[in-house]
Motif scaffolding. Sequence first.
Motif, PDB file in Angstrom:
ATOM      1  N   UNK A   1      13.213  -1.623  -7.638  1.00  0.00           N
ATOM      2  CA  UNK A   1      12.319  -0.527  -7.989  1.00  0.00           C
ATOM      3  C   UNK A   1      13.183   0.678  -8.328  1.00  0.00           C
ATOM      4  N   UNK A   2      13.020   1.183  -9.553  1.00  0.00           N
ATOM      5  CA  UNK A   2      13.800   2.342  -9.987  1.00  0.00           C
ATOM      6  C   UNK A   2      13.185   3.626  -9.427  1.00  0.00           C
ATOM      7  N   UNK A   3      13.856   4.730  -9.648  1.00  0.00           N
ATOM      8  CA  UNK A   3      13.407   6.022  -9.124  1.00  0.00           C
ATOM      9  C   UNK A   3      12.012   6.395  -9.642  1.00  0.00           C
ATOM     10  N   UNK A   4      11.753   6.195 -10.926  1.00  0.00           N
ATOM     11  CA  UNK A   4      10.443   6.532 -11.497  1.00  0.00           C
ATOM     12  C   UNK A   4       9.341   5.661 -10.892  1.00  0.00           C
ATOM     13  N   UNK A   5       9.645   4.387 -10.693  1.00  0.00           N
ATOM     14  CA  UNK A   5       8.665   3.483 -10.081  1.00  0.00           C
ATOM     15  C   UNK A   5       8.412   3.885  -8.628  1.00  0.00           C
ATOM     16  N   UNK A   6       9.464   4.280  -7.928  1.00  0.00           N
ATOM     17  CA  UNK A   6       9.333   4.713  -6.535  1.00  0.00           C
ATOM     18  C   UNK A   6       8.452   5.970  -6.456  1.00  0.00           C
ATOM     19  N   UNK A   7       8.676   6.908  -7.357  1.00  0.00           N
ATOM     20  CA  UNK A   7       7.872   8.138  -7.378  1.00  0.00           C
ATOM     21  C   UNK A   7       6.399   7.820  -7.640  1.00  0.00           C
ATOM     22  N   UNK A   8       6.148   6.872  -8.533  1.00  0.00           N
ATOM     23  CA  UNK A   8       4.772   6.466  -8.832  1.00  0.00           C
ATOM     24  C   UNK A   8       4.116   5.873  -7.583  1.00  0.00           C
ATOM     25  N   UNK A   9       4.828   5.010  -6.889  1.00  0.00           N
ATOM     26  CA  UNK A   9       4.267   4.410  -5.675  1.00  0.00           C
ATOM     27  C   UNK A   9       4.083   5.460  -4.579  1.00  0.00           C
ATOM     28  N   UNK A  10       4.986   6.430  -4.510  1.00  0.00           N
ATOM     29  CA  UNK A  10       4.825   7.527  -3.555  1.00  0.00           C
ATOM     30  C   UNK A  10       3.563   8.328  -3.875  1.00  0.00           C
ATOM     31  N   UNK A  11       3.311   8.530  -5.149  1.00  0.00           N
ATOM     32  CA  UNK A  11       2.100   9.240  -5.590  1.00  0.00           C
ATOM     33  C   UNK A  11       0.850   8.482  -5.147  1.00  0.00           C
ATOM     34  N   UNK A  12       0.875   7.160  -5.313  1.00  0.00           N
ATOM     35  CA  UNK A  12      -0.263   6.334  -4.886  1.00  0.00           C
ATOM     36  C   UNK A  12      -0.412   6.350  -3.367  1.00  0.00           C
ATOM     37  N   UNK A  13       0.698   6.348  -2.652  1.00  0.00           N
ATOM     38  CA  UNK A  13       0.672   6.397  -1.185  1.00  0.00           C
ATOM     39  C   UNK A  13      -0.099   7.630  -0.722  1.00  0.00           C
ATOM     40  N   UNK A  14       0.196   8.748  -1.337  1.00  0.00           N
ATOM     41  CA  UNK A  14      -0.492  10.003  -0.989  1.00  0.00           C
ATOM     42  C   UNK A  14      -1.956   9.947  -1.416  1.00  0.00           C
ATOM     43  N   UNK A  15      -2.214   9.537  -2.652  1.00  0.00           N
ATOM     44  CA  UNK A  15      -3.589   9.498  -3.165  1.00  0.00           C
ATOM     45  C   UNK A  15      -4.468   8.539  -2.368  1.00  0.00           C
ATOM     46  N   UNK A  16      -3.883   7.444  -1.905  1.00  0.00           N
ATOM     47  CA  UNK A  16      -4.642   6.440  -1.165  1.00  0.00           C
ATOM     48  C   UNK A  16      -4.704   6.747   0.324  1.00  0.00           C
ATOM     49  N   UNK A  17      -4.040   7.815   0.739  1.00  0.00           N
ATOM     50  CA  UNK A  17      -4.023   8.253   2.132  1.00  0.00           C
ATOM     51  C   UNK A  17      -3.457   7.175   3.058  1.00  0.00           C
ATOM     52  N   UNK A  18      -2.329   6.605   2.651  1.00  0.00           N
ATOM     53  CA  UNK A  18      -1.627   5.619   3.454  1.00  0.00           C
ATOM     54  C   UNK A  18      -0.397   6.260   4.086  1.00  0.00           C
ATOM     55  N   UNK A  19      -0.044   5.791   5.240  1.00  0.00           N
ATOM     56  CA  UNK A  19       1.213   6.195   5.850  1.00  0.00           C
ATOM     57  C   UNK A  19       2.340   5.469   5.118  1.00  0.00           C
ATOM     58  N   UNK A  20       3.489   6.092   5.076  1.00  0.00           N
ATOM     59  CA  UNK A  20       4.632   5.508   4.380  1.00  0.00           C
ATOM     60  C   UNK A  20       4.987   4.127   4.936  1.00  0.00           C
ATOM     61  N   UNK A  21       4.894   3.970   6.260  1.00  0.00           N
ATOM     62  CA  UNK A  21       5.245   2.681   6.857  1.00  0.00           C
ATOM     63  C   UNK A  21       4.316   1.569   6.378  1.00  0.00           C
ATOM     64  N   UNK A  22       3.036   1.910   6.112  1.00  0.00           N
ATOM     65  CA  UNK A  22       2.095   0.891   5.622  1.00  0.00           C
ATOM     66  C   UNK A  22       2.517   0.372   4.255  1.00  0.00           C
ATOM     67  N   UNK A  23       2.937   1.276   3.415  1.00  0.00           N
ATOM     68  CA  UNK A  23       3.335   0.898   2.062  1.00  0.00           C
ATOM     69  C   UNK A  23       4.650   0.133   2.092  1.00  0.00           C
ATOM     70  N   UNK A  24       5.568   0.547   2.942  1.00  0.00           N
ATOM     71  CA  UNK A  24       6.837  -0.190   3.088  1.00  0.00           C
ATOM     72  C   UNK A  24       6.567  -1.616   3.580  1.00  0.00           C
ATOM     73  N   UNK A  25       5.595  -1.756   4.479  1.00  0.00           N
ATOM     74  CA  UNK A  25       5.224  -3.082   4.984  1.00  0.00           C
ATOM     75  C   UNK A  25       4.686  -3.952   3.847  1.00  0.00           C
ATOM     76  N   UNK A  26       3.855  -3.385   2.980  1.00  0.00           N
ATOM     77  CA  UNK A  26       3.328  -4.117   1.831  1.00  0.00           C
ATOM     78  C   UNK A  26       4.469  -4.509   0.897  1.00  0.00           C
ATOM     79  N   UNK A  27       5.373  -3.579   0.644  1.00  0.00           N
ATOM     80  CA  UNK A  27       6.509  -3.877  -0.232  1.00  0.00           C
ATOM     81  C   UNK A  27       7.357  -5.011   0.334  1.00  0.00           C
ATOM     82  N   UNK A  28       7.653  -4.968   1.628  1.00  0.00           N
ATOM     83  CA  UNK A  28       8.435  -6.047   2.262  1.00  0.00           C
ATOM     84  C   UNK A  28       7.700  -7.380   2.148  1.00  0.00           C
TER      85      UNK A  28
END
Length: 134
Positions: A89-116
């Motif tokens: 995942x490149x920097x731009x893709x990471x920023x996009x997923x971070x944007x979705x993390x905030x918009x979807x009201x997810x904790x960062x650990x939840x998204x990292x768990x999905x990515x793993x």
Amino acid sequence: MYLNVLTKNERKDFLNLAKHSMSLNGQIKEEEEEIYHSFVHECELHGYQAKVEDEHIRKSISAFSTAERTTKHAVLIELFGILLADEEICEAERKFMDKLTIAFDFAEYEVKKIERWVLSMNDLVREGYRMVGG
């Protein structure tokens, strides 16, 4: 894989996000195209032209921001699937997923768990293909 939980309008919004995410690293790879076409097939939206302009992407993100958590999980799982088609995942893709993390009201650990989880599933699928000689 999980797009069947989405409504028809959510499927269109998802395809918009998926198509947008494919170009975030500056190039669209063959693996991403294949996954995107499988998404179109799964969504049963053959011929749908994804809308990737900023306004449409904002609307698609906004539409999912009020969706059920299970819907948001499905969207993130599938988006990670296309983003990790090239195993990074490149920097731009990471920023996009971070944007979705905030918009979807997810904790960062939840998204990292999905990515793993997606990374692990990708590894298992590749291993399976090696076992059967593919």
